[in-house]
Design a protein around this motif. Structure first.
Motif, PDB file in Angstrom:
ATOM      1  N   HIS A  83       0.851  -1.183   0.000  1.00 34.45           N
ATOM      2  CA  HIS A  83       0.000   0.000   0.000  1.00 34.45           C
ATOM      3  C   HIS A  83       0.890   1.238   0.000  1.00 34.45           C
ATOM      4  N   TYR A  84       0.417   2.295  -0.662  1.00 35.49           N
ATOM      5  CA  TYR A  84       1.213   3.508  -0.754  1.00 35.49           C
ATOM      6  C   TYR A  84       0.404   4.721  -0.312  1.00 35.49           C
ATOM      7  N   LEU A  85       1.101   5.634   0.341  1.00 36.53           N
ATOM      8  CA  LEU A  85       0.536   6.944   0.662  1.00 36.53           C
ATOM      9  C   LEU A  85       1.286   7.979  -0.166  1.00 36.53           C
ATOM     10  N   VAL A  86       0.530   8.823  -0.857  1.00 34.79           N
ATOM     11  CA  VAL A  86       1.136   9.880  -1.673  1.00 34.79           C
ATOM     12  C   VAL A  86       0.565  11.218  -1.242  1.00 34.79           C
ATOM     13  N   VAL A  87       1.445  12.138  -0.885  1.00 30.39           N
ATOM     14  CA  VAL A  87       1.017  13.489  -0.510  1.00 30.39           C
ATOM     15  C   VAL A  87       1.127  14.382  -1.731  1.00 30.39           C
ATOM     16  N   ASN A  88       0.000  14.989  -2.100  1.00 35.59           N
ATOM     17  CA  ASN A  88      -0.039  15.885  -3.249  1.00 35.59           C
ATOM     18  C   ASN A  88       0.407  17.280  -2.811  1.00 35.59           C
ATOM     19  N   ALA A  89       1.673  17.575  -3.043  1.00 31.43           N
ATOM     20  CA  ALA A  89       2.227  18.891  -2.708  1.00 31.43           C
ATOM     21  C   ALA A  89       2.537  19.677  -3.977  1.00 31.43           C
ATOM     22  N   ASP A  90       1.843  19.348  -5.061  1.00 36.20           N
ATOM     23  CA  ASP A  90       2.059  20.025  -6.342  1.00 36.20           C
ATOM     24  C   ASP A  90       1.128  21.227  -6.437  1.00 36.20           C
ATOM     25  N   GLU A  91       1.254  22.127  -5.489  1.00 30.31           N
ATOM     26  CA  GLU A  91       0.363  23.285  -5.397  1.00 30.31           C
ATOM     27  C   GLU A  91       0.580  24.217  -6.584  1.00 30.31           C
ATOM     28  N   SER A  92      -0.464  24.372  -7.416  1.00 29.32           N
ATOM     29  CA  SER A  92      -0.285  25.188  -8.618  1.00 29.32           C
ATOM     30  C   SER A  92      -1.545  25.920  -9.043  1.00 29.32           C
ATOM     31  N   GLU A  93      -2.632  25.812  -8.278  1.00 31.69           N
ATOM     32  CA  GLU A  93      -3.846  26.559  -8.585  1.00 31.69           C
ATOM     33  C   GLU A  93      -3.572  28.057  -8.465  1.00 31.69           C
ATOM     34  N   ALA A 120      -1.956   4.044   9.499  1.00 29.41           N
ATOM     35  CA  ALA A 120      -3.386   3.728   9.482  1.00 29.41           C
ATOM     36  C   ALA A 120      -3.766   2.884   8.272  1.00 29.41           C
ATOM     37  N   ILE A 121      -3.195   3.162   7.101  1.00 29.09           N
ATOM     38  CA  ILE A 121      -3.583   2.417   5.898  1.00 29.09           C
ATOM     39  C   ILE A 121      -2.643   1.239   5.630  1.00 29.09           C
ATOM     40  N   ARG A 122      -1.740   0.968   6.566  1.00 32.41           N
ATOM     41  CA  ARG A 122      -0.784  -0.145   6.465  1.00 32.41           C
ATOM     42  C   ARG A 122       0.144   0.029   5.262  1.00 32.41           C
ATOM     43  N   SER A 123       0.729   1.205   5.173  1.00 30.98           N
ATOM     44  CA  SER A 123       1.676   1.495   4.102  1.00 30.98           C
ATOM     45  C   SER A 123       3.077   1.571   4.678  1.00 30.98           C
ATOM     46  N   ASN A 124       4.027   0.985   3.973  1.00 27.52           N
ATOM     47  CA  ASN A 124       5.421   1.022   4.414  1.00 27.52           C
ATOM     48  C   ASN A 124       6.295   1.909   3.537  1.00 27.52           C
ATOM     49  N   HIS A 125       5.655   2.587   2.587  1.00 27.76           N
ATOM     50  CA  HIS A 125       6.401   3.518   1.742  1.00 27.76           C
ATOM     51  C   HIS A 125       5.480   4.677   1.373  1.00 27.76           C
ATOM     52  N   ALA A 126       5.903   5.868   1.718  1.00 21.52           N
ATOM     53  CA  ALA A 126       5.118   7.070   1.431  1.00 21.52           C
ATOM     54  C   ALA A 126       5.934   8.010   0.549  1.00 21.52           C
ATOM     55  N   PHE A 127       5.220   8.833  -0.221  1.00 19.52           N
ATOM     56  CA  PHE A 127       5.860   9.786  -1.124  1.00 19.52           C
ATOM     57  C   PHE A 127       5.267  11.169  -0.898  1.00 19.52           C
ATOM     58  N   ILE A 128       6.112  12.190  -0.984  1.00 20.57           N
ATOM     59  CA  ILE A 128       5.653  13.577  -1.023  1.00 20.57           C
ATOM     60  C   ILE A 128       6.031  14.112  -2.394  1.00 20.57           C
ATOM     61  N   TYR A 208       2.008   2.114  -8.982  1.00 16.48           N
ATOM     62  CA  TYR A 208       2.519   0.776  -9.298  1.00 16.48           C
ATOM     63  C   TYR A 208       1.411  -0.278  -9.240  1.00 16.48           C
ATOM     64  N   ALA A 209       0.196   0.121  -9.658  1.00 15.11           N
ATOM     65  CA  ALA A 209      -0.977  -0.752  -9.729  1.00 15.11           C
ATOM     66  C   ALA A 209      -1.341  -1.345  -8.365  1.00 15.11           C
ATOM     67  N   SER A 210      -1.003  -0.629  -7.296  1.00 11.71           N
ATOM     68  CA  SER A 210      -1.309  -1.076  -5.945  1.00 11.71           C
ATOM     69  C   SER A 210      -2.220  -0.069  -5.251  1.00 11.71           C
ATOM     70  N   PRO A 211      -2.913  -0.488  -4.201  1.00 11.69           N
ATOM     71  CA  PRO A 211      -3.797   0.439  -3.473  1.00 11.69           C
ATOM     72  C   PRO A 211      -3.035   1.664  -2.976  1.00 11.69           C
ATOM     73  N   THR A 212      -3.553   2.834  -3.281  1.00  9.20           N
ATOM     74  CA  THR A 212      -2.855   4.079  -2.984  1.00  9.20           C
ATOM     75  C   THR A 212      -3.825   5.127  -2.469  1.00  9.20           C
ATOM     76  N   CYS A 213      -3.408   5.839  -1.445  1.00  4.41           N
ATOM     77  CA  CYS A 213      -4.196   6.959  -0.913  1.00  4.41           C
ATOM     78  C   CYS A 213      -3.449   8.244  -1.238  1.00  4.41           C
ATOM     79  N   VAL A 214      -4.128   9.184  -1.920  1.00  2.00           N
ATOM     80  CA  VAL A 214      -3.536  10.463  -2.270  1.00  2.00           C
ATOM     81  C   VAL A 214      -4.232  11.552  -1.462  1.00  2.00           C
TER      82      VAL A 214
END
Length: 443
Positions: A83-93, A120-128, A208-214
């Motif tokens: 599982h992956y956690l991705v933080v959307n920090a691409d602020e551009s509005e 909480a989501i059982r992720s062992n790799h997160a991205f910002i 990577y075709a895996s469950p991801t929370c953004v």
């Protein structure tokens, strides 16, 4: 934060350490109860952490306002996939400037939120995923991540809990479309950033075709305070359906532009009081409640509660809470043209309605701004916007159509005036309207 410190309105939580010396350092963050929320979260079961965020009513601060805890709950468990956690920090509005200063001044609050969310989501790799142009923020965030690793908050066996987490800070190449979550995932995987067809949704098949929370930066950064101080404390701010505090970005024709952290439901009139009001001798003409992609408001909407329900009921969207303030010296047609040029430039070109529609919106608006169009062009403008709205691959098309609809709703006479004057009436070289507007405002 700004110099305004009215305790009845401002609620410095995310911005509490901003006035400290070197607030970005770990030792400063620890003085402000840093990582206390993480310790409490690690003592709970993962599902209990998700339920806590659900009970708090935290809603996504990136624009849509979707319940954060519910989004975490969509990640399937026991599927045998990473599982992956991705933080959307691409602020551009356009007009939005809350996530960048938050990460620059207080990066550890985001890192702590990332660890709690990943647990909480059982992720062992997160991205910002950060905008690559903001190099000072990138360096500061990378340094904070190093501090967190050294202190045992990241890596193997976080604080002796048995939970492992790797955190990667990734710099994007600067594309507005990568703020859309599926385009962001494609970019993160090394491909051209373009929205994906859904379903499947990221929660089922994301990175990577895996469950991801953004999640948005501010959404994740709000979690540590909830875990540390509790659900009731968080719900004591804001309204019943839009609880909590948030960062409002005031820019444009105000005396003190900046970030104002206040409860959801505050009004622009209250925020303007804190910001010193509109610049001297002028009055507010129109403003955006959530960036240029949200339908504009006028001075009739100064008392609209700035929460998801209040703004929605008034005909717009809270969006990213980017409050762009324009006074009577600004030409609405010219402002809408500039925004539309931005959307046409930033369209990824994947879908026809957005690719072709934004191009033609620019052509029509340019004719109208020069006074070379006709009243029939106004109907064509609405027709083209309607063919984009709700029919494009992602929300970029909707964002491009919003200022068209709302500007014609509130300022159709100004479009017609361009035709009557055969040019922009706000151009000093073409008309005396500019001077008369200034004189009237100063009278």
């Amino acid at each position: 934060m700004t110099e305004a410190t009215d305790p009845a309105i401002l609620t410095p939580v995310l911005s509490a350490p901003w006035d400290d010396m070197q607030p970005w350092r770990l030792d400063t963050y620890l003085k402000h109860d840093g990582y206390q929320g993480l310790k409490k979260a690690l003592a709970k079961h993962q599902d209990e952490v998700i339920q806590t965020v659900k009970d708090a009513g935290l809603r996504g601060r990136g624009g849509a306002g979707f319940p954060t805890g519910m989004k975490w709950g969509f990640i399937p468990q026991g599927d045998g996939k990473p599982h992956y956690l991705v933080v959307n920090a691409d602020e551009s509005e356009p007009g939005t400037c809350k996530d960048i200063p938050l990460m620059y001044a207080n990066p550890h609050v985001l890192i702590e939120g990332v660890i709690i969310a990943a647990y909480a989501i059982r992720s062992n790799h997160a991205f910002i995923y950060l905008r690559g142009e903001v190099v000072p923020v990138l360096r500061r965030l990378q340094e904070a991540v190093k501090e967190a690793y050294a202190a045992g908050y990241l890596g193997e066996n976080v604080l002796g809990s048995g939970f492992d987490l790797e955190l990667t800070v990734h710099a994007g190449a600067g594309a507005y479309i990568c703020g859309e979550e599926t385009a962001l995932l494609d970019s993160l995987e090394g491909r051209r950033g373009q929205p994906r067809l859904r379903p499947p949704f990221p929660a089922v098949e994301g990175l990577y075709a895996s469950p991801t929370c953004v999640n948005n930066v501010e959404s994740i950064a709000s979690v540590p305070a909830i875990m540390h101080k509790g659900v009731e404390w968080f719900r004591s701010f804001g309204s019943e359906k839009s609880p909590g505090f948030t960062l409002y970005s005031l820019s444009g024709h105000v005396k003190r532009p900046g970030q104002y952290e206040a409860p959801l439901g505050v009004t622009l009139r209250q925020l303007l009081d804190l910001a010193g009001g509109v610049r001297e001798g002028h009055r507010i003409k129109f403003w955006t409640p959530g960036g240029s992609s949200t339908p504009m408001f006028t001075d009739e909407h100064l008392d609209v509660p700035l929460d998801y329900e209040g703004v929605g009921a008034a005909g717009s969207m809270l969006g990213t809470k980017a409050l762009q303030i324009f006074d009577e010296t600004v030409c609405v047609v010219r402002a809408v043209l500039r925004w539309t040029e931005f959307y046409a430039h930033e369209s990824c070109g994947k879908c026809t309605p957005c690719r072709e529609g934004t191009y033609w919106l620019v052509q029509i608006l340019e004719r109208l701004e020069k006074g070379e169009g006709t009243e029939a062009d106004l109907e064509t403008l609405l027709d083209v916007a309607d063919n984009i709205n709700g029919k494009s691959f992602c929300a970029l098309g909707d964002g491009a159509a919003s200022p068209i609809f709302s500007s014609l709703k509130y300022f159709r006479d100004e479009y017609v005036e361009h035709l009557a004057h055969r040019g922009c009436p706000f151009d000093p070289a073409a008309s005396t309207v500019w001077a008369s507007n200034l004189t009237g405002a100063q009278a």
